[in-house]
Design a protein around this motif. Structure first.
Motif, PDB file in Angstrom:
ATOM      1  N   PRO A   1       0.836  -1.221   0.000  1.00 25.38           N
ATOM      2  CA  PRO A   1       0.000   0.000   0.000  1.00 25.38           C
ATOM      3  C   PRO A   1       0.862   1.259   0.000  1.00 25.38           C
ATOM      4  N   ASN A   2       0.336   2.342  -0.583  1.00 16.95           N
ATOM      5  CA  ASN A   2      -0.871   2.329  -1.400  1.00 16.95           C
ATOM      6  C   ASN A   2      -0.464   2.220  -2.862  1.00 16.95           C
ATOM      7  N   SER A   3      -1.216   1.436  -3.621  1.00 15.69           N
ATOM      8  CA  SER A   3      -0.976   1.422  -5.062  1.00 15.69           C
ATOM      9  C   SER A   3      -1.286   2.805  -5.628  1.00 15.69           C
ATOM     10  N   ASN A   4      -0.705   3.108  -6.763  1.00 15.67           N
ATOM     11  CA  ASN A   4      -1.005   4.397  -7.398  1.00 15.67           C
ATOM     12  C   ASN A   4      -2.469   4.508  -7.793  1.00 15.67           C
ATOM     13  N   PHE A   5      -3.085   3.388  -8.117  1.00 17.38           N
ATOM     14  CA  PHE A   5      -4.513   3.386  -8.422  1.00 17.38           C
ATOM     15  C   PHE A   5      -5.307   3.853  -7.205  1.00 17.38           C
ATOM     16  N   ASP A   6      -5.107   3.190  -6.088  1.00 18.78           N
ATOM     17  CA  ASP A   6      -5.823   3.564  -4.867  1.00 18.78           C
ATOM     18  C   ASP A   6      -5.451   4.969  -4.411  1.00 18.78           C
ATOM     19  N   LEU A   7      -4.180   5.270  -4.461  1.00 16.31           N
ATOM     20  CA  LEU A   7      -3.696   6.569  -3.990  1.00 16.31           C
ATOM     21  C   LEU A   7      -4.291   7.706  -4.811  1.00 16.31           C
ATOM     22  N   ALA A   8      -4.303   7.539  -6.129  1.00 14.62           N
ATOM     23  CA  ALA A   8      -4.854   8.590  -6.992  1.00 14.62           C
ATOM     24  C   ALA A   8      -6.321   8.826  -6.683  1.00 14.62           C
ATOM     25  N   LEU A   9      -7.077   7.748  -6.506  1.00 19.01           N
ATOM     26  CA  LEU A   9      -8.498   7.890  -6.223  1.00 19.01           C
ATOM     27  C   LEU A   9      -8.734   8.540  -4.861  1.00 19.01           C
ATOM     28  N   ILE A  10      -7.957   8.146  -3.866  1.00 17.46           N
ATOM     29  CA  ILE A  10      -8.141   8.724  -2.534  1.00 17.46           C
ATOM     30  C   ILE A  10      -7.757  10.203  -2.538  1.00 17.46           C
ATOM     31  N   ARG A  11      -6.656  10.535  -3.175  1.00 19.93           N
ATOM     32  CA  ARG A  11      -6.264  11.941  -3.267  1.00 19.93           C
ATOM     33  C   ARG A  11      -7.338  12.745  -3.993  1.00 19.93           C
ATOM     34  N   TYR A  12      -7.810  12.217  -5.097  1.00 15.01           N
ATOM     35  CA  TYR A  12      -8.869  12.896  -5.851  1.00 15.01           C
ATOM     36  C   TYR A  12     -10.102  13.118  -4.977  1.00 15.01           C
ATOM     37  N   LEU A  13     -10.520  12.085  -4.238  1.00 15.15           N
ATOM     38  CA  LEU A  13     -11.707  12.168  -3.390  1.00 15.15           C
ATOM     39  C   LEU A  13     -11.614  13.336  -2.414  1.00 15.15           C
ATOM     40  N   PHE A  14     -10.487  13.432  -1.717  1.00 16.85           N
ATOM     41  CA  PHE A  14     -10.392  14.451  -0.670  1.00 16.85           C
ATOM     42  C   PHE A  14     -10.061  15.839  -1.227  1.00 16.85           C
ATOM     43  N   VAL A  15      -9.429  15.895  -2.390  1.00 16.75           N
ATOM     44  CA  VAL A  15      -9.269  17.186  -3.059  1.00 16.75           C
ATOM     45  C   VAL A  15     -10.635  17.735  -3.451  1.00 16.75           C
ATOM     46  N   ARG A  16     -11.481  16.875  -4.016  1.00 15.56           N
ATOM     47  CA  ARG A  16     -12.807  17.328  -4.423  1.00 15.56           C
ATOM     48  C   ARG A  16     -13.663  17.688  -3.210  1.00 15.56           C
ATOM     49  N   LEU A  17     -13.576  16.907  -2.149  1.00 16.12           N
ATOM     50  CA  LEU A  17     -14.334  17.231  -0.940  1.00 16.12           C
ATOM     51  C   LEU A  17     -13.891  18.580  -0.374  1.00 16.12           C
ATOM     52  N   GLN A  18     -12.596  18.813  -0.439  1.00 12.42           N
ATOM     53  CA  GLN A  18     -12.062  20.098   0.023  1.00 12.42           C
ATOM     54  C   GLN A  18     -12.629  21.237  -0.823  1.00 12.42           C
ATOM     55  N   GLU A  19     -12.653  21.068  -2.141  1.00 10.39           N
ATOM     56  CA  GLU A  19     -13.166  22.097  -3.042  1.00 10.39           C
ATOM     57  C   GLU A  19     -14.675  22.281  -2.882  1.00 10.39           C
ATOM     58  N   TYR A  20     -15.395  21.167  -2.789  1.00 15.70           N
ATOM     59  CA  TYR A  20     -16.839  21.246  -2.559  1.00 15.70           C
ATOM     60  C   TYR A  20     -17.143  22.017  -1.272  1.00 15.70           C
ATOM     61  N   SER A  21     -16.388  21.691  -0.220  1.00 12.93           N
ATOM     62  CA  SER A  21     -16.621  22.316   1.084  1.00 12.93           C
ATOM     63  C   SER A  21     -16.435  23.826   1.000  1.00 12.93           C
TER      64      SER A  21
ATOM     65  N   SER B   1      -4.644   0.873 -14.899  1.00 12.85           N
ATOM     66  CA  SER B   1      -5.184   1.410 -13.649  1.00 12.85           C
ATOM     67  C   SER B   1      -4.167   2.246 -12.887  1.00 12.85           C
ATOM     68  N   HIS B   2      -2.876   1.993 -13.096  1.00 16.02           N
ATOM     69  CA  HIS B   2      -1.856   2.767 -12.376  1.00 16.02           C
ATOM     70  C   HIS B   2      -1.747   4.198 -12.907  1.00 16.02           C
ATOM     71  N   LEU B   3      -2.389   4.464 -14.052  1.00 14.64           N
ATOM     72  CA  LEU B   3      -2.309   5.791 -14.659  1.00 14.64           C
ATOM     73  C   LEU B   3      -3.582   6.613 -14.440  1.00 14.64           C
ATOM     74  N   MET B   4      -4.390   6.219 -13.460  1.00 13.82           N
ATOM     75  CA  MET B   4      -5.611   6.969 -13.143  1.00 13.82           C
ATOM     76  C   MET B   4      -5.315   8.435 -12.823  1.00 13.82           C
ATOM     77  N   CYS B   5      -4.133   8.691 -12.288  1.00 16.85           N
ATOM     78  CA  CYS B   5      -3.779  10.071 -11.924  1.00 16.85           C
ATOM     79  C   CYS B   5      -3.727  10.984 -13.147  1.00 16.85           C
ATOM     80  N   LEU B   6      -3.456  10.407 -14.330  1.00 12.18           N
ATOM     81  CA  LEU B   6      -3.422  11.189 -15.558  1.00 12.18           C
ATOM     82  C   LEU B   6      -4.828  11.351 -16.132  1.00 12.18           C
TER      83      LEU B   6
END
Length: 740
Positions: A467-487, A530-535
């Motif tokens: 842990p964390n794979s880039n797939f999981d990491l990218a999704l988790i980072r994206y999730l909380f970046v968006r939550l931060q922006e939404y907030s 899946s490892h390139l989800m960040c792109l």
């Protein structure tokens, strides 16, 4: 727009169901094929056996136990893990999508001199042959199909073999792309086929309270016969047989011609949406046929398309991969392109489905994962229950984030602040709560207990990466970046999200290459990037700096170097998406050509393998799914218009040969609900047209051959000047045209 050159046409008998003429109205589907007779294979999108597998009801069917058994890695632990979480997908026949069977129109001989066609503009199918003809459509407004038939024929109704069988067929279970689907039967009671008062039908009892029936009503005229048909289930009412008969009689009273007239009106309005012209017949044909299929199997008020939409396989067996909802690529790709194509009404069905199942997903998060919030099974039934399968994605919590992306994109493309407040933010908030409940802190950093990169290493212990794979990491980072922006937009508390982001690693890069995780790179050709989800599709790293451009270049060179041998159809579409983000039109174009050439049947269906054996892949099977078609559409649209970096960029990734061919697109939806059209003439951008939903500031990258342009709005005309490579305009609601 002339669609006629892209009509689906055959000048010979159609020998297989997956080559047939596909018709649909979002709820019902029909495939027309046959050489010894005409077969009308009928389907309904919510025809499902949703009984839960006994293993999913065991106390051990939980994330805590999955983590424990996966980490032990002993032979005994792995066998128990397989029994509990994975064998459930290939042992029993349920839960599963059900196929309804077909009507057979028997002319007493093989069909000769066949001409078969679907007119894309009207969504009307026809088949002409010696001694007869048929014209039919799936009514765009009503849950019925209608056919007008000439010639001397006898009609039969056939139920799939496996429905009443209670044992495995003699044929071996097929294994495609690593997954196994059983060929055992459903074991339902044998249904009686009845003929009475012009009706031909059967009513099928199942092993639960659910039941269903297939119904046809024939009206004989002087020169032809008319058949109206439908599928009804106990969800329509306890007396669904009466309801079906009344609906079909009502359709007959309305009449074939009147139904057809209203049906054509619906499709006329549908085709008034986004369009493109790129002077490449193969790509244009694939694009328009894909959007035809989209409207045929995805409509507001129904269910979103599962793997095969409304065209479940008519081969007497359980559908490939059970015809289920795969949330590790399939549903996401299927609904990735509709927003830019401005086909909101047809695409919103996916969001409605997810929102309506929110309580079910909250229950799943609590019961399986042991956390509050919302999580979605990576492989699910139509009613949102887990189906098992390869646990590395079927029971991966981050699939829920990838699904949530659909809410985010809808908000971005519509600018609907009420949707953000009432749907997108609440959905993201609940997913975020669940992910926070799973993350474990170690040395000041946050990690998932198990981390994967689907479908890397298939179903082996190696699939669980450090842990964390880039797939999981990218999704988790994206999730909380968006939550931060939404907030921030909604004036909500965002401190917790800032803290979580501070405790997450950055995307792992090894020797300049984006890795699977921080210690391992992709080693071999693989179908899933899946490892390139960040792109893409998360856009965590834009193609905007020298460093980021190098990341894109190396990531794409790596998957190219490893080769396409283990790719399937969607791999080519996803690779084209990445090339489009890297503004590499030549290679994006090549991948789309390969996809359309090697993986798309003449009727528009995507067949996962290189079934024509053109050398694009070592997989040669014909298993039909839909998602790659819309990944293709998305990549093609991204070659023509992008907006992710805060400005409109027209024609960012087109091949050189298109520049002098007069290409254009019309009515593409962009962020904030702007509708954009663009045209290239004589090698240069010549025109931009905008439809603005409300007063807003718009930034456009200047790719005109001059630093000055002419702006025409509903109120005035003026000359505008470029500022540091961009036109920055404050425009009122209405229409604007910019010419170089």
């Amino acid at each position: 727009m002339d669609l006629s050159k892209y009509d689906i046409c055959y000048e010979h008998a159609i020998t297989s169901w997956d080559m047939g003429l596909p018709l649909g109205n979002g709820r019902l589907g029909c495939i027309v094929y046959g050489e010894d007779a005409i077969y009308l294979a009928v389907d309904r999108i919510d025809l499902w056996d949703t009984r839960e597998h006994p293993n999913t009801l065991e106390a051990g069917f939980c994330y805590k136990n999955l983590v424990k058994l996966s980490k032990l890695r002993t032979e005994e632990a792995w066998k128990e893990r397989e029994r509990l979480f994975e064998k459930i997908y290939d042992e029993l026949s349920y839960p599963s999508k059900i196929s309804a069977g077909h009507f057979k129109l028997d002319y007493g001989c093989e069909l000769q001199n066949v001409h078969a066609k679907i007119d894309l503009k009207s969504a009307i199918g026809e088949m002409h042959f010696d001694g007869g003809e048929i014209e039919l459509f799936m009514d765009a407004w009503k849950p019925v199909g209608a056919a007008r038939i000439k010639g001397d024929f006898r009609s039969e109704l056939c139920i799939p073999e496996y429905i009443s069988s209670d044992c495995h067929n003699e044929r071996e279970m097929f294994k495609d792309g690593g997954q196994i689907t059983p060929t055992c039967g459903m074991g339902y009671p044998q249904a009686d086929i009845k003929k009475e008062d012009g009706f031909l039908y059967y009513i099928q009892e199942t092993k639960s309270e659910f039941s269903y029936g297939v119904f046809a009503y024939t009206v004989l005229k002087k020169e032809f016969a008319e058949i109206y048909f439908t599928i009804k289930t106990s969800k329509d009412g306890d007396d669904f047989d009466r309801i079906a008969k009344e609906e079909l009689k009502e359709a007959a009273r309305t009449g074939y011609d009147k139904l057809k007239e209203e049906h054509i009106k619906w499709w006329k309005k549908y085709w008034e949406k986004a369009s493109l012209k790129i002077n490449d017949e193969l790509l244009e044909k694939t694009y328009y046929r894909s959007w035809y299929l989209f409207a045929s199997c995805s409509r507001k008020g129904n269910y979103p398309m599962p793997l095969q939409g409304v065209w479940t396989a008519d081969d007497g067996k359980i559908p490939p991969w059970r015809g289920d909802y795969h949330h590790d690529t399939n549903t996401q790709l299927s609904y990735q392109a509709y927003l830019k194509a401005d086909r909101l009404a047809e695409g919103e069905v996916f969001l409605d489905y997810l929102w309506n199942l929110k309580p079910r997903f909250e229950q799943f998060a609590n019961e399986f994962y042991g956390v509050d919030g919302l999580l979605i099974p990576g492989v699910s039934t139509i009613d949102g229950k887990p189906m098992g399968g390869w646990s590395q994605y079927a029971l991966s919590p981050t699939m829920s984030i990838w699904v949530a992306l659909s809410f985010d994109e809808y908000y971005l493309y519509t600018g609907d602040i009420l949707f953000l407040k009432e749907k997108a933010y609440p959905f993201f908030y609940e997913v975020g709560k669940a992910i926070m409940g799973l993350l474990e802190e170690k040395n000041g950093k946050l990690y998932l207990p198990l981390s994967t990169s689907p479908e890397i290493y298939d179903d082996t212990p190696e699939a669980y990466l450090i842990p964390n794979s880039n797939f999981d990491l990218a999704l988790i980072r994206y999730l909380f970046v968006r939550l931060q922006e939404y907030s921030e937009i909604l004036n909500k508390e965002k401190t917790a999200y800032e803290e979580i982001l501070s405790k997450l690693d950055e995307i792992a890069v090894i020797d300049g290459y984006i890795g699977l995780n921080r210690v391992e790179r992709l080693k071999e050709s693989h179908r899933h990037f899946s490892h390139l989800m960040c792109l893409y599709p998360l856009h965590l790293i834009h193609y905007d700096t020298k460093e980021h451009r190098e990341l894109y270049k190396k990531a794409l060179s790596e998957i190219e170097k490893l080769g396409t041998g283990m790719w399937v159809g969607f791999s080519f579409a996803m690779c084209a998406q990445l090339y489009a983000m890297a503004e590499n039109g030549a290679d994006a174009y090549e991948k789309l050509r390969q996809f359309a050439d090697g993986f798309v049947e003449e009727n528009g269906f995507h067949l996962n393998g290189d079934y024509k054996q053109k050398g694009y892949s070592t997989f040669h099977y014909r298993r039909f799914t839909l998602e790659a078609l819309f990944g293709f559409c998305d990549a093609l649209q991204e070659m023509l218009l992008q907006e992710y970096q805060g400005y409109l960029h027209l024609f960012p990734a087109i091949p050189k040969q298109w520049e002098n061919e007069g290409i254009e697109f019309n009515g593409f939806r962009s962020y904030g609900g702007i509708l954009v059209s663009g045209k290239i003439k004589n090698g240069y951008l010549s025109e931009i047209r905008l439809k603005i939903p409300e007063k807003m500031l718009i930034k456009i990258k200047n790719t005109f051959p001059t630093k000055r342009a002419r702006l025409e709005t509903d109120k005035k005309t003026q000359i505008i000047e470029e500022t540091e490579g961009f036109f920055v305009l404050e425009l009122e609601k209405g229409n604007a045209k910019i010419t170089g």
